[in-house]
Write an enzyme that holds these catalytic residues in place. Structure first.
Site, PDB file in Angstrom:
ATOM      1  N   ASP A  34      15.928  58.057  34.504  1.00 46.34           N
ATOM      2  CA  ASP A  34      15.553  57.129  33.433  1.00 46.34           C
ATOM      3  C   ASP A  34      14.816  57.862  32.319  1.00 46.34           C
ATOM      4  OD1 ASP A  34      14.817  54.087  35.327  1.00 46.34           O
ATOM      5  OD2 ASP A  34      16.583  55.371  35.170  1.00 46.34           O
ATOM      6  N   TYR A  37      17.130  59.826  30.138  1.00 47.47           N
ATOM      7  CA  TYR A  37      17.918  58.891  29.348  1.00 47.47           C
ATOM      8  C   TYR A  37      17.098  58.421  28.142  1.00 47.47           C
ATOM      9  CZ  TYR A  37      20.820  54.844  28.204  1.00 47.47           C
ATOM     10  OH  TYR A  37      21.622  53.948  27.552  1.00 47.47           O
ATOM     11  N   LEU A  84      41.611  28.883  40.361  1.00 43.32           N
ATOM     12  CA  LEU A  84      42.805  28.078  40.616  1.00 43.32           C
ATOM     13  C   LEU A  84      43.595  28.653  41.776  1.00 43.32           C
ATOM     14  CD1 LEU A  84      44.079  27.704  36.935  1.00 43.32           C
ATOM     15  CD2 LEU A  84      43.176  25.871  38.367  1.00 43.32           C
ATOM     16  N   GLU A 117      50.416  23.915  30.801  1.00 46.05           N
ATOM     17  CA  GLU A 117      49.947  24.712  29.670  1.00 46.05           C
ATOM     18  C   GLU A 117      49.875  26.171  30.080  1.00 46.05           C
ATOM     19  OE1 GLU A 117      46.355  22.485  30.205  1.00 46.05           O
ATOM     20  OE2 GLU A 117      45.145  24.300  30.050  1.00 46.05           O
ATOM     21  N   LYS A 119      48.691  29.826  31.115  1.00 40.44           N
ATOM     22  CA  LYS A 119      47.487  30.382  31.730  1.00 40.44           C
ATOM     23  C   LYS A 119      47.150  31.646  30.955  1.00 40.44           C
ATOM     24  CE  LYS A 119      45.497  31.603  36.181  1.00 40.44           C
ATOM     25  NZ  LYS A 119      44.993  32.956  35.900  1.00 40.44           N
ATOM     26  N   ASP A 121      45.473  35.047  29.879  1.00 36.69           N
ATOM     27  CA  ASP A 121      44.942  36.169  30.641  1.00 36.69           C
ATOM     28  C   ASP A 121      43.747  36.770  29.903  1.00 36.69           C
ATOM     29  OD1 ASP A 121      44.661  37.968  32.625  1.00 36.69           O
ATOM     30  OD2 ASP A 121      46.460  39.129  32.162  1.00 36.69           O
ATOM     31  N   ARG A 140      31.660  33.398  33.565  1.00 37.68           N
ATOM     32  CA  ARG A 140      31.880  32.755  34.855  1.00 37.68           C
ATOM     33  C   ARG A 140      30.955  33.317  35.934  1.00 37.68           C
ATOM     34  NH1 ARG A 140      34.729  33.369  39.402  1.00 37.68           N
ATOM     35  NH2 ARG A 140      35.599  31.476  40.312  1.00 37.68           N
ATOM     36  N   CYS A 420      36.633  58.268  62.382  1.00 33.25           N
ATOM     37  CA  CYS A 420      35.699  58.500  63.484  1.00 33.25           C
ATOM     38  C   CYS A 420      36.377  58.989  64.750  1.00 33.25           C
ATOM     39  CB  CYS A 420      34.877  57.243  63.774  1.00 33.25           C
ATOM     40  SG  CYS A 420      35.834  55.922  64.542  1.00 33.25           S
ATOM     41  N   CYS A 441      31.762  53.717  63.620  1.00 33.30           N
ATOM     42  CA  CYS A 441      32.709  54.272  62.651  1.00 33.30           C
ATOM     43  C   CYS A 441      32.068  54.181  61.264  1.00 33.30           C
ATOM     44  CB  CYS A 441      34.016  53.491  62.678  1.00 33.30           C
ATOM     45  SG  CYS A 441      35.163  53.999  61.388  1.00 33.30           S
TER      46      CYS A 441
HETATM   47  S1  IVH Z   1      41.709  25.429  34.295  1.00 34.48           S
HETATM   48  C1  IVH Z   1      38.891  23.897  37.590  1.00 34.48           C
HETATM   49  N1  IVH Z   1      43.406  26.245  32.484  1.00 34.48           N
HETATM   50  O1  IVH Z   1      42.392  31.037  35.154  1.00 34.48           O
HETATM   51  C2  IVH Z   1      39.959  24.673  36.917  1.00 34.48           C
HETATM   52  N2  IVH Z   1      42.209  27.894  33.679  1.00 34.48           N
HETATM   53  O2  IVH Z   1      42.703  31.592  37.980  1.00 34.48           O
HETATM   54  C3  IVH Z   1      39.485  25.367  35.710  1.00 34.48           C
HETATM   55  N3  IVH Z   1      42.675  30.182  32.963  1.00 34.48           N
HETATM   56  O3  IVH Z   1      38.992  30.914  35.949  1.00 34.48           O
HETATM   57  C4  IVH Z   1      40.454  26.293  35.147  1.00 34.48           C
HETATM   58  N4  IVH Z   1      44.121  29.681  31.396  1.00 34.48           N
HETATM   59  O4  IVH Z   1      39.649  31.699  33.597  1.00 34.48           O
HETATM   60  C5  IVH Z   1      42.519  26.616  33.415  1.00 34.48           C
HETATM   61  N5  IVH Z   1      44.899  26.814  30.812  1.00 34.48           N
HETATM   62  C6  IVH Z   1      44.027  27.173  31.739  1.00 34.48           C
HETATM   63  C7  IVH Z   1      43.708  28.524  31.971  1.00 34.48           C
HETATM   64  C8  IVH Z   1      42.793  28.850  32.965  1.00 34.48           C
HETATM   65  C9  IVH Z   1      43.476  30.663  32.008  1.00 34.48           C
HETATM   66  C10 IVH Z   1      41.852  31.030  33.857  1.00 34.48           C
HETATM   67  C11 IVH Z   1      40.422  30.615  34.017  1.00 34.48           C
HETATM   68  C12 IVH Z   1      40.225  30.434  35.501  1.00 34.48           C
HETATM   69  C13 IVH Z   1      41.344  31.247  36.059  1.00 34.48           C
HETATM   70  C14 IVH Z   1      41.717  30.783  37.443  1.00 34.48           C
END
Ligand code: IVH
Length: 738
Positions: A34, A37, A84, A117, A119, A121, A140, A420, A441
């Site tokens: 530390d 640094y 999910l 809808e 998902k 990324d 999160r 081991c 081990c």
């Molecule tokens: S709904 C209770 N909708 O996917 C459910 N999640 O694998 C709340 N994500 O932690 C999530 N697109 O970060 C929802 N259209 C979407 C999403 C979505 C991306 C992510 C979100 C979640 C993760 C779960």
């Protein structure tokens, strides 16, 4: 100092500090004390003050020398941030819809709509608005506690600081922070030193900056798709709720569609997949959600995922490369896992040089029933197909036999543990070969410790995988089992070679570690159970056990009592397996139940206490024979048991809280349902009872408080009457739970 000289010195200091930051924050391996640094950082600030034109906005002098997670402060989410469940095949979507319909007890003609809808990324973010004003933003984290990134979130233009329209007084909006392909490419091109592997990493790295001005300079975007705490309902359906979020000022995904059945959902999935490459941002699937919000709330949640939603993932991305070697890793339960070492190859924008090969059967090209899954085995030197799906560890899915030159070597799976030297054996019915060394081990012990300190378990700040490994091998201050963590500070005080004087440590980091350990001395029961790393006992089973037993003493007493019965059940399972194999060889039918009964009723007879303790375990919803046997097997091992007991004496184990019990008349009571329920399905009745703090059991015993009996109730009602257990009908039950 001349400007030229200063520029060289600044560059050198920046490099040094950036490397130190990287080692500390991302690799969990401090390489600098530390004090050193701080000296380097002060020198850099002095030079930047003298030569302001040399100061870079991303300079490490602007960053605080503490782990980001500490620096950000923690926020306990008012409502947990869930993940999910995933599905890949279309058939799994049909199953999901059927599951929801059956939970709700819908008839064939009853309508059930879903939204579909993309998902996104990216990384999820929870935004808290009070009187329409953004007051807090949290990542999160582990779902329960996230990092406070409020100031950073305020710099993202898609995130309104004031809402328009008429939002609820309290509104937590949840959604995804992401980066577009174009912005990602530009960011990587603009700064050669910091190349992010993919847009998601870039978005995460940009949001979790200590200096919000850096976040501001990064082109982050946000889609709103869900909500947490709300002071009042603002819509009746998911679809309308999304429209409301848009009216409040959020970006919502334009590809969100209302679907009336599984076929329409899958059609929308296909439509979105076709657009995938032209969207300009990464998506990894489609999320389906039950549209009616009152049905969503009836469906509720499992331990980490909602019953009313599912993610339908896109197929994995693949690439061909050469398999250079196979190495064995020994996991915390002793499993020998073969890992493929590959010539690096890009799969979906990420460089892959390692992949899992599952187990020895997989390498040989057969599945657990002995059927061929591939024409050939996997050999060192082969051309292999690598695939990865989102976050999942890359896998080897295929071999190109035509590319073989004859120089490939057939792989022989080791029969002793490479770490081991203990025997590595395969138990009947287990696809995995396991080291029998237990805690002797080092690989198993270290993996167990890593799990112990991981997220979801003790999650001790400053004690990550790297430190666990270093402490395990440490001669003066060793940590060889979990209890050692909690005696570290006391041992340090008595030791000559103190932690603060070590390379990579200093006064501050040592004190921080001791404080972080102290902070976790008090631990919720469910986290403790999960942290023990018992085979088959994941987060879900741990919370089920905690909810049922509420205290450590209760759990331990039942497990101890159940051991003889559990061992007898394991023997019965093995006998049945044998009987099956023999019967198959001789072409006759297996006498399964007779074999099982013969073992279970063998002398010496099991005590009633042991039998009912084991039955109690098995009656817990979510705990099956496998989990129950695994728990008892762990408690039966003397060394393991001693290690757990020593740990518990170091801790204050918090009794499990019973959820939502304010005003609940059934909190803490054990309920059994029998006969036909007419107002809701058995699954819903169970979920509701648990939400009110009751324990739901499958069998009537002296511990049962209430039997809810519908028409057609049989032996359970008789048993309840014999035991003097209160018996009520469904309507009385519904009145009781309000
Ligand atoms: S709904 C209770 N909708 O996917 C459910 N999640 O694998 C709340 N994500 O932690 C999530 N697109 O970060 C929802 N259209 C979407 C999403 C979505 C991306 C992510 C979100 C979640 C993760 C779960």
């Amino acid at each position: 100092m001349e400007q030229d000289q200063a520029a060289d010195r600044v560059a050198a200091l920046v490099e040094l500090l950036e490397q130190a930051n990287l080692d500390y924050h991302q690799k969990d391996a401090p390489n600098m004390s530390d004090a050193d640094y701080d000296r380097a950082k002060r020198a850099l600030s002095t030079l930047e003050e003298a030569f302001p034109e040399l100061a870079h906005p991303d300079s490490p002098s602007n960053q605080v020398g503490a782990a980001p997670s500490e620096a950000f402060g923690k926020i306990t989410h008012a409502q947990r941030m869930m993940s999910l469940a995933n599905a890949f095949a279309d058939s799994e979507i049909d199953e999901f819809v059927s599951r929801v319909r059956s939970f709700l007890g819908l008839k064939t003609q009853d309508e059930l709509d879903f939204t579909a809808e993309p998902k996104i990324d990216g990384l999820s973010l929870s935004l808290r608005y009070e009187s329409g004003k953004l007051v807090q933003a949290a990542t999160r984290g582990d779902g329960t506690v996230g990092e406070n990134v409020t100031e950073n979130a305020k710099t993202i233009s898609d995130i309104p600081q004031r809402l328009t329209g008429n939002p609820p007084e309290i509104l937590e909006v949840r959604g995804e922070v992401y980066m577009s392909h174009k912005d990602f490419a530009a960011l990587n091109a603009s700064d050669g030193a910091r190349v992010f592997a993919n847009p998601r990493n870039a978005a995460a790295g940009s949001l979790r900056q200590l200096d919000p001005e850096i976040t501001r300079s990064r082109p982050l975007r946000f889609f709103a798709y869900a909500w947490g705490e709300i002071s009042e309902a603002f819509a009746e359906t998911q679809f309308d709720a999304i429209a409301k979020l848009k009216a409040y000022g959020f970006q919502t995904n334009p590809l969100t569609k209302l679907c009336h059945n599984a076929a329409e959902m899958i059609a929308q999935w296909q439509a979105i997949e076709e657009k995938r490459s032209s969207l300009g941002y990464d998506i990894d699937g489609v999320v389906y959600k039950v549209n009616d919000l009152s049905l969503q709330s009836r469906l509720g949640f499992r331990s980490t995922t909602p019953r009313w939603a599912i993610a339908h993932k896109f197929p994995a991305e693949t690439a061909w490369t050469r398999l250079r070697d196979i190495e064995i890793q020994v996991g915390r339960t002793g499993a020998l896992s073969p890992v493929a070492r590959l010539d690096p190859v890009t799969v979906g924008g990420v460089t892959v040089s390692n992949a899992t090969l599952h187990n020895e059967d997989y390498i040989a090209g057969i599945n657990s029933s002995g059927d061929r899954i591939r024409d050939t085995d996997i050999r060192i030197g082969d051309w292999v197909k690598v695939y990865r799906a989102g976050d999942v560890i890359p896998k080897i899915s295929d071999v190109d036999e035509e590319e073989r030159s004859g120089d490939e070597t057939v792989y022989r799976f080791p029969e002793t543990c490479p770490e081991c030297g203990s025997d590595a054996i395969r138990e009947p019915g287990d696809a995995v070969r396991r080291c029998t060394g237990g805690m002797i081990c080092p690989a198993q012990a270290i993996e167990k410790m890593k799990h112990f300190v991981s997220r979801g378990a003790f999650d001790i700040e400053g004690l990550g995988a790297k430190q666990v490994e270093a402490f395990y091998h440490d001669e003066t201050l060793p940590i060889r089992e979990p209890a050692d963590i909690f005696t570290l500070q006391a041992r340090d005080e008595a030791a000559l070679g103190k932690l603060k004087n070590r390379d990579g440590w200093g006064e501050t980091s040592a004190t921080n570690l001791f404080d972080a350990i102290e902070a976790k001395r008090s631990i919720p029961l469910a986290k403790l159970i999960y942290a023990l790393g018992i085979r088959h006992v994941g987060e879900g089973a741990s919370s089920d056990l905690a909810r049922h037993f509420t205290s450590w003493d209760n759990l331990a007493a039942t497990l101890d009592a159940a051991i003889p019965a559990a061992e007898r059940h394991v023997e019965a399972d093995e006998a049945v397996l044998h009987e099956r194999q023999n019967a198959a060889e001789q072409g006759r039918r297996a006498r399964i139940s007779a074999t099982r009964d013969a073992v279970l009723s063998r002398a010496p007879a099991l005590s009633q206490e042991s039998k009912s303790a084991f039955e109690e375990l098995m009656s817990i919803d979510g705990i099956g024979a496998v989990v129950a046997q695994s728990l008892c097997a762990t408690f039966a091992q003397e060394k393991e048991r001693k290690s757990i007991d020593t740990l518990v004496t170091q801790l204050r184990v918090e009794d499990a809280e019973i959820a939502n019990t304010a005003g609940s008349k059934v909190a803490g009571k054990t309920i059994v349902f029998t006969g036909t329920l007419e107002k809701m399905t058995r699954a819903e009745a169970k979920a509701r009872a648990e939400a009110m703090g009751a324990k739901v059991s499958g069998s009537v015993s002296a511990k049962t408080d209430i039997l809810v009996a519908g028409p057609g109730a049989g032996s359970k009602a008789t048993k309840a009457a014999e035991l003097g257990v209160e018996v009520i009908d469904e309507d009385t039950w519904l009145t009781l739970i309000g």
